[in-house]
Motif scaffolding. Structure first.
Motif, short mmCIF file in Angstrom:
data_model
loop_
_atom_site.label_atom_id
_atom_site.label_comp_id
_atom_site.label_asym_id
_atom_site.label_seq_id
_atom_site.Cartn_x
_atom_site.Cartn_y
_atom_site.Cartn_z
N ILE A 6 1.14 6.26 -23.85
CA ILE A 6 1.50 7.34 -24.79
C ILE A 6 0.43 8.42 -24.79
CG2 ILE A 6 2.02 7.91 -27.19
CD1 ILE A 6 3.29 5.11 -27.41
N ILE A 7 -0.84 8.02 -24.71
CA ILE A 7 -1.94 9.00 -24.63
C ILE A 7 -1.80 9.82 -23.35
CG2 ILE A 7 -4.44 9.25 -24.34
CD1 ILE A 7 -4.72 6.90 -26.36
N GLN A 8 -1.45 9.18 -22.25
CA GLN A 8 -1.23 9.91 -20.99
C GLN A 8 -0.08 10.91 -21.14
OE1 GLN A 8 -0.63 6.73 -18.19
NE2 GLN A 8 -2.81 6.58 -17.70
N LEU A 9 0.97 10.50 -21.84
CA LEU A 9 2.10 11.40 -22.08
C LEU A 9 1.66 12.61 -22.91
CD1 LEU A 9 5.13 12.14 -22.13
CD2 LEU A 9 5.27 10.78 -24.22
N ILE A 10 0.90 12.38 -23.98
CA ILE A 10 0.41 13.48 -24.82
C ILE A 10 -0.43 14.44 -23.99
CG2 ILE A 10 -1.06 14.08 -26.79
CD1 ILE A 10 -0.21 11.32 -28.01
N LEU A 53 6.89 14.14 -31.67
CA LEU A 53 5.60 14.67 -31.23
C LEU A 53 4.94 15.42 -32.37
CD1 LEU A 53 6.81 16.05 -27.79
CD2 LEU A 53 5.69 13.85 -28.23
N ILE A 54 3.69 15.09 -32.63
CA ILE A 54 2.94 15.68 -33.74
C ILE A 54 1.96 16.69 -33.18
CG2 ILE A 54 1.40 15.20 -35.68
CD1 ILE A 54 2.62 12.31 -35.65
N LYS A 55 1.95 17.88 -33.78
CA LYS A 55 1.11 18.97 -33.29
C LYS A 55 0.10 19.41 -34.34
CE LYS A 55 3.21 22.07 -30.67
NZ LYS A 55 4.11 23.16 -30.26
N TYR A 60 -0.54 19.10 -28.91
CA TYR A 60 -0.03 17.79 -29.32
C TYR A 60 -1.21 16.87 -29.60
CZ TYR A 60 4.41 19.52 -27.64
OH TYR A 60 5.55 20.27 -27.46
N VAL A 61 -1.18 16.25 -30.79
CA VAL A 61 -2.28 15.37 -31.19
C VAL A 61 -1.82 13.93 -31.38
CG1 VAL A 61 -3.54 17.27 -32.25
CG2 VAL A 61 -2.02 15.87 -33.67
N GLY A 62 -0.51 13.71 -31.37
CA GLY A 62 0.01 12.37 -31.55
C GLY A 62 1.47 12.28 -31.21
N ALA A 63 1.94 11.03 -31.12
CA ALA A 63 3.35 10.79 -30.82
C ALA A 63 3.80 9.51 -31.50
CB ALA A 63 3.55 10.69 -29.32
N VAL A 64 5.04 9.52 -31.95
CA VAL A 64 5.67 8.34 -32.54
C VAL A 64 6.85 8.00 -31.65
CG1 VAL A 64 6.82 7.39 -34.56
CG2 VAL A 64 4.95 9.04 -34.87
N LEU A 65 6.79 6.82 -31.03
CA LEU A 65 7.88 6.35 -30.18
C LEU A 65 8.91 5.66 -31.06
CD1 LEU A 65 9.23 5.65 -27.47
CD2 LEU A 65 7.69 3.67 -27.33
N ASP A 66 10.13 6.13 -30.99
CA ASP A 66 11.22 5.55 -31.76
C ASP A 66 11.85 4.42 -30.95
OD1 ASP A 66 13.42 4.94 -33.28
OD2 ASP A 66 14.30 6.94 -33.22
N ASP A 70 11.97 -0.07 -34.91
CA ASP A 70 10.51 -0.15 -35.01
C ASP A 70 9.95 1.18 -34.50
OD1 ASP A 70 8.03 -1.26 -35.50
OD2 ASP A 70 7.96 -2.37 -33.62
N LEU A 71 8.82 1.58 -35.05
CA LEU A 71 8.15 2.79 -34.60
C LEU A 71 6.77 2.41 -34.07
CD1 LEU A 71 8.91 5.12 -37.66
CD2 LEU A 71 10.12 5.05 -35.46
N HIS A 72 6.39 3.01 -32.97
CA HIS A 72 5.06 2.78 -32.39
C HIS A 72 4.38 4.13 -32.31
CE1 HIS A 72 2.03 0.78 -29.93
NE2 HIS A 72 2.02 1.89 -29.22
N TRP A 73 3.21 4.28 -32.93
CA TRP A 73 2.56 5.58 -32.95
C TRP A 73 1.15 5.54 -32.41
CZ3 TRP A 73 4.48 3.97 -37.90
CH2 TRP A 73 3.56 3.29 -38.70
N VAL A 74 0.74 6.71 -31.93
CA VAL A 74 -0.61 6.91 -31.43
C VAL A 74 -1.04 8.32 -31.82
CG1 VAL A 74 -2.07 7.12 -29.38
CG2 VAL A 74 -0.27 5.40 -29.43
N ILE A 75 -2.24 8.41 -32.37
CA ILE A 75 -2.88 9.70 -32.62
C ILE A 75 -4.11 9.74 -31.73
CG2 ILE A 75 -4.04 11.15 -34.34
CD1 ILE A 75 -1.04 10.90 -34.86
N LEU A 76 -4.32 10.84 -31.05
CA LEU A 76 -5.51 10.95 -30.20
C LEU A 76 -6.76 10.71 -31.03
CD1 LEU A 76 -4.57 14.10 -28.07
CD2 LEU A 76 -4.39 11.69 -27.41
N PRO A 77 -7.73 9.96 -30.50
CA PRO A 77 -8.93 9.60 -31.29
C PRO A 77 -9.62 10.79 -31.97
CG PRO A 77 -8.90 8.36 -29.26
CD PRO A 77 -7.76 9.36 -29.17
N LYS A 78 -9.69 11.90 -31.29
CA LYS A 78 -10.36 13.09 -31.84
C LYS A 78 -9.68 13.61 -33.11
CE LYS A 78 -11.46 17.81 -30.42
NZ LYS A 78 -11.44 18.76 -29.31
#
Length: 107
Positions: A6-10, A53-55, A60-66, A70-78
């Protein structure tokens, strides 16, 4: 799908905002609903993955996979600990899921 994917996608979407295997529509000030088709190692399916996709500004700083129930989310560490995820979930993503998608349960 793993966080790393997901980070690679962002990162890819930040480098190539008009990525050809992605259809996006804004559903909130800083949230886009996206359908993304993967090739080469992600999926052989012709059915797209659905992301929120969260901006922050135009990045883009994060993404929530639907994943349907269930939801799987990632926010870039920064960008963690700034409220991006909780704001997007409360104000845009969960209301959209509950109002626009045929679901009885969401985890």
């Amino acid at each position: 799908m793993k966080d790393k994917s997901i980070i690679q996608l962002i990162d890819k979407l930040n480098r190539y905002p008009d990525f050809k295997d992605c259809i996006k529509v804004a559903i909130g000030k800083n949230v886009e609903l996206a359908h993304i088709w993967y090739k080469d190692g992600f999926s052989d399916s012709h059915i797209p993955y659905t992301y929120f996709l969260i901006k922050e500004n135009d990045k883009y700083v994060g993404a929530v996979l639907d994943m349907t129930h269930d939801l799987h989310w990632v926010i870039l560490p920064k960008y963690r600990k700034r409220g991006h995820l909780s704001t997007a979930l409360k104000q845009v993503i969960l209301p959209h899921i509950l109002e626009e998608m045929p679901r009885v349960v969401q985890k």
